[in-house]
Motif scaffolding. Sequence first.
Motif, PDB file in Angstrom:
ATOM      1  N   VAL A 164      27.133  23.367  -6.994  1.00  0.00           N
ATOM      2  CA  VAL A 164      28.111  24.057  -6.039  1.00  0.00           C
ATOM      3  C   VAL A 164      29.309  23.075  -5.504  1.00  0.00           C
ATOM      4  O   VAL A 164      30.300  23.405  -5.108  1.00  0.00           O
ATOM      5  N   GLY A 165      28.947  21.766  -5.913  1.00  0.00           N
ATOM      6  CA  GLY A 165      30.005  20.820  -5.424  1.00  0.00           C
ATOM      7  C   GLY A 165      30.128  19.828  -6.757  1.00  0.00           C
ATOM      8  O   GLY A 165      29.158  19.560  -7.334  1.00  0.00           O
ATOM      9  N   LEU A 166      31.324  19.133  -6.302  1.00  0.00           N
ATOM     10  CA  LEU A 166      31.568  17.885  -7.357  1.00  0.00           C
ATOM     11  C   LEU A 166      32.131  16.787  -6.396  1.00  0.00           C
ATOM     12  O   LEU A 166      33.148  17.308  -5.531  1.00  0.00           O
ATOM     13  N   TRP A 167      31.800  15.708  -6.483  1.00  0.00           N
ATOM     14  CA  TRP A 167      32.222  14.439  -5.447  1.00  0.00           C
ATOM     15  C   TRP A 167      32.293  13.199  -5.895  1.00  0.00           C
ATOM     16  O   TRP A 167      31.632  12.957  -7.157  1.00  0.00           O
ATOM     17  N   SER A 168      32.896  12.425  -5.184  1.00  0.00           N
ATOM     18  CA  SER A 168      33.025  11.076  -5.753  1.00  0.00           C
ATOM     19  C   SER A 168      33.528  10.030  -4.330  1.00  0.00           C
ATOM     20  O   SER A 168      33.410  10.728  -3.253  1.00  0.00           O
ATOM     21  N   HIS A 169      33.356   8.795  -4.476  1.00  0.00           N
ATOM     22  CA  HIS A 169      33.742   7.965  -3.600  1.00  0.00           C
ATOM     23  C   HIS A 169      34.649   7.028  -3.641  1.00  0.00           C
ATOM     24  O   HIS A 169      34.651   6.384  -4.897  1.00  0.00           O
ATOM     25  N   PHE A 170      35.839   6.689  -2.967  1.00  0.00           N
ATOM     26  CA  PHE A 170      36.747   5.387  -3.393  1.00  0.00           C
ATOM     27  C   PHE A 170      36.381   4.074  -2.948  1.00  0.00           C
ATOM     28  O   PHE A 170      35.309   3.837  -2.225  1.00  0.00           O
ATOM     29  N   ALA A 171      36.580   3.119  -3.761  1.00  0.00           N
ATOM     30  CA  ALA A 171      36.382   1.806  -3.760  1.00  0.00           C
ATOM     31  C   ALA A 171      37.200   1.136  -2.785  1.00  0.00           C
ATOM     32  O   ALA A 171      36.894   0.060  -2.104  1.00  0.00           O
ATOM     33  N   PHE A 172      38.554   1.584  -2.627  1.00  0.00           N
ATOM     34  CA  PHE A 172      39.602   0.802  -1.725  1.00  0.00           C
ATOM     35  C   PHE A 172      40.231   1.780  -0.728  1.00  0.00           C
ATOM     36  O   PHE A 172      41.663   1.652  -0.477  1.00  0.00           O
ATOM     37  N   ALA A 173      39.557   2.826  -0.335  1.00  0.00           N
ATOM     38  CA  ALA A 173      40.017   3.908   0.589  1.00  0.00           C
ATOM     39  C   ALA A 173      40.833   3.149   1.799  1.00  0.00           C
ATOM     40  O   ALA A 173      41.863   3.853   2.391  1.00  0.00           O
ATOM     41  N   ASP A 174      40.470   2.065   2.148  1.00  0.00           N
ATOM     42  CA  ASP A 174      40.894   1.548   3.471  1.00  0.00           C
ATOM     43  C   ASP A 174      42.127   0.778   3.040  1.00  0.00           C
ATOM     44  O   ASP A 174      42.659   0.134   4.057  1.00  0.00           O
TER      45      ASP A 174
END
Length: 389
Positions: A164-174
């Motif tokens: 139901v979902g696809l996701w990821s996470h940033f390395a440098f979002a800050d």
Amino acid sequence: MVAVSYPARAVVDLAAVRANVRSLAAHAPTAQVMAVVKADGYGHGLVPTATAALAGGATWLGAAQVDEVLALRRAGIADARILTWLYAPGAALREAVEADIDVSVSAPWALAELAAAARASGRTARAHLKVDTGLGRNGLTPGDLADVLPEVLRLRAEGAVEVVGLWSHFAFADEPEHPTVKLQAEVFAETLETVERAGVTLEVRHLANSAATLTTPAAHYDLVRPGIAVYGLSPVPQLGGPDDFGLVPAMTLEAELANVKRVPAGQGVSYAHQYETPQDTVLGLVPLGYADGIPRHASGTQERPGGPVRVGGRTLGVAGRVCMDQVVLDLGPGATEQAGDRVELFGTGRDGGPTAEDWARVAGTISYEIVTRVGARVPRVHVDSEVPA
């Protein structure tokens, strides 16, 4: 049970949590909000902060560990969607499926174990595929994804697993202008096309953490996943503090002075005498130390004050080394404080007092660590500033 005799406490304002979620929702008006409550609600208390976040408008909760999300369900949080994402082989996935928890899949073995859990429970498991778009941490690689997609379709036909979902996470979002932010967003968009082209119908796509929720609207998609910002701390302090983003720090760490005494000039203070009193003065003992989460890296020396503490309307730095259970303040020769007087290690900062970010700067870390490391023996006292006392 709260240890009422403990000479310190972390006071958590649930009204601030609600207000922060409302503010975050306003920053991402096209997306739902998942309040991330992992690590005991970033040290603020798992169930109270989760409940407050839902009252503030969050429709999802997220926590890394399976035990955390099961605790939310056992506490009676029944209506919210909840996602968990960090587990090793043999985790209690059957219990998670039976508790109506969404489960992230970051490796082929995890998909197989989730399918087995679904069959054992007699229910269809809801899965979110996590893809590694460049962080180099958890998540399916492009090669893994190519292998997993046919199995995803087979398990859907079987009725065992529905992605139901696809996701990821940033390395440098800050650092929103960092080139990896754009690159990861592009990889995520390409992966999204690949997954949908394969015949997977997604309910939610999510990429934005606290920093991206506040600074990168293009990453909002269907769902944003703020964590530290839910608790009122800025994930991008170099761009702005909590006030700049409509946030209010929810935790105040406070204590009572355990001892106050006069000492002569030249008195060494705490282990190794890194600090010596420059004059006749008054020392105050704060009964919190590194066992309570006070960073030892925030010790003070003769040349550099340690972590800031608010006492009697003034802010002083820790004098000498942080000990396991206590720190010392040089209150000054004219000090009138007495044992039992309140001191504040960090709070909202709105009265000029110290903040978790101030401690982070002194200790060379981030505010996330300051609040999450507050020790378990420090009682959490949950208050609601919107409810009359």
